[in-house]
Write an enzyme that holds these catalytic residues in place. Structure first.
Site, mmCIF file in Angstrom:
data_model
loop_
_atom_site.group_PDB
_atom_site.id
_atom_site.type_symbol
_atom_site.label_atom_id
_atom_site.label_comp_id
_atom_site.label_asym_id
_atom_site.label_seq_id
_atom_site.Cartn_x
_atom_site.Cartn_y
_atom_site.Cartn_z
ATOM 1 C CD GLU A 1 -1.386 -2.371 2.260
ATOM 2 O OE1 GLU A 1 -0.145 -2.857 2.166
ATOM 3 O OE2 GLU A 1 -2.020 -2.644 2.952
ATOM 4 C CB CYS B 1 -0.902 0.129 5.171
ATOM 5 S SG CYS B 1 0.813 -0.346 4.636
#
Lengths: 147, 147
Positions: B53, B84
């Site tokens: 991510e 993330c």
């Protein structure tokens, strides 16, 4: 009292302010030596992840050639946000020292307390309020000047 | 049912597995087009922040030249960790779609629920369980093979 590592982090935060960035600086220390010193570069880089702590961890990992920083300590002028607190967990940072707290987005006791949650597989030692007034003053001045 | 964006994220996760990385893949979509596709590279890069991510957000910011991704959606095969999830808040990602949940480190409902906390200044729309069995199977297979 002057903590020499936090003093360098504050110098980094000043560099951020000079660039029009929210003044936050970070330093990573291994065996008493500074291996990375960074400041917030979100606006300059146009990158949402370019907080001082992430840049410091990236640089320390690059220098040491490994993702596990369990022999490293992180100094940062402001209480880490969730992203940076999560990165501290992921990098297994040994000790976190921070200056001012962040009532709006702090993830080390203010809004949430990610680094003391035993559910995660790492909990660093935490020392807060290091050179707090100097760290806070930088932020207050920055936002006052922008109003 | 096949979600074409998650399908590409799964392809990315497979690339990670081939490199001995925990198989997680991510995709960022703007105006129905994929602007970044990435996979976990923690071991390969030796960088604790190199989750799929974060790499996807870095790349999307680079391509668009801005940190604010409020017109972008993120697809990821596994529930984001705190780092993330925090990056998703910081980048103002519009919608998050994820596949499998992560009972050990998930920060979108499993261990903590960062993205639904109104205290933070952004809460994306969240869609979970997208192609869940395929996403989970990749992880199960990976950890089975390593035992």
């Amino acid at each position: 009292m002057i903590n020499p590592y936090m003093e360098i982090a504050i110098q980094e935060a000043r560099k951020a302010a000079e660039k029009g960035e929210v003044p936050v600086g970070a330093v990573i220390v291994k065996d008493r030596l500074i291996i990375s010193r960074t400041h917030n570069l979100r606006e300059t880089t146009g990158n949402a992840t370019a907080h001082a702590e992430i840049l410091a961890i990236n640089e320390a990992c690059r220098i040491l050639g490994r993702w596990r920083l369990d022999d490293c300590d992180l100094y940062v002028t402001l209480e880490p946000c969730p992203m940076c607190a999560g990165a501290i967990i992921n990098a297994r940072i040994r000790r976190l020292y921070f200056g001012a707290s962040d009532p709006k987005a702090g993830a080390v006791g203010s809004v949430v307390d990610l680094l003391r949650m035993r559910a995660f597989n790492h909990t660093p030692e935490i020392y807060e309020g290091i050179m707090e007034s100097q760290c806070r003053e930088l932020l207050t001045e920055f936002f006052r000047a922008r109003r």
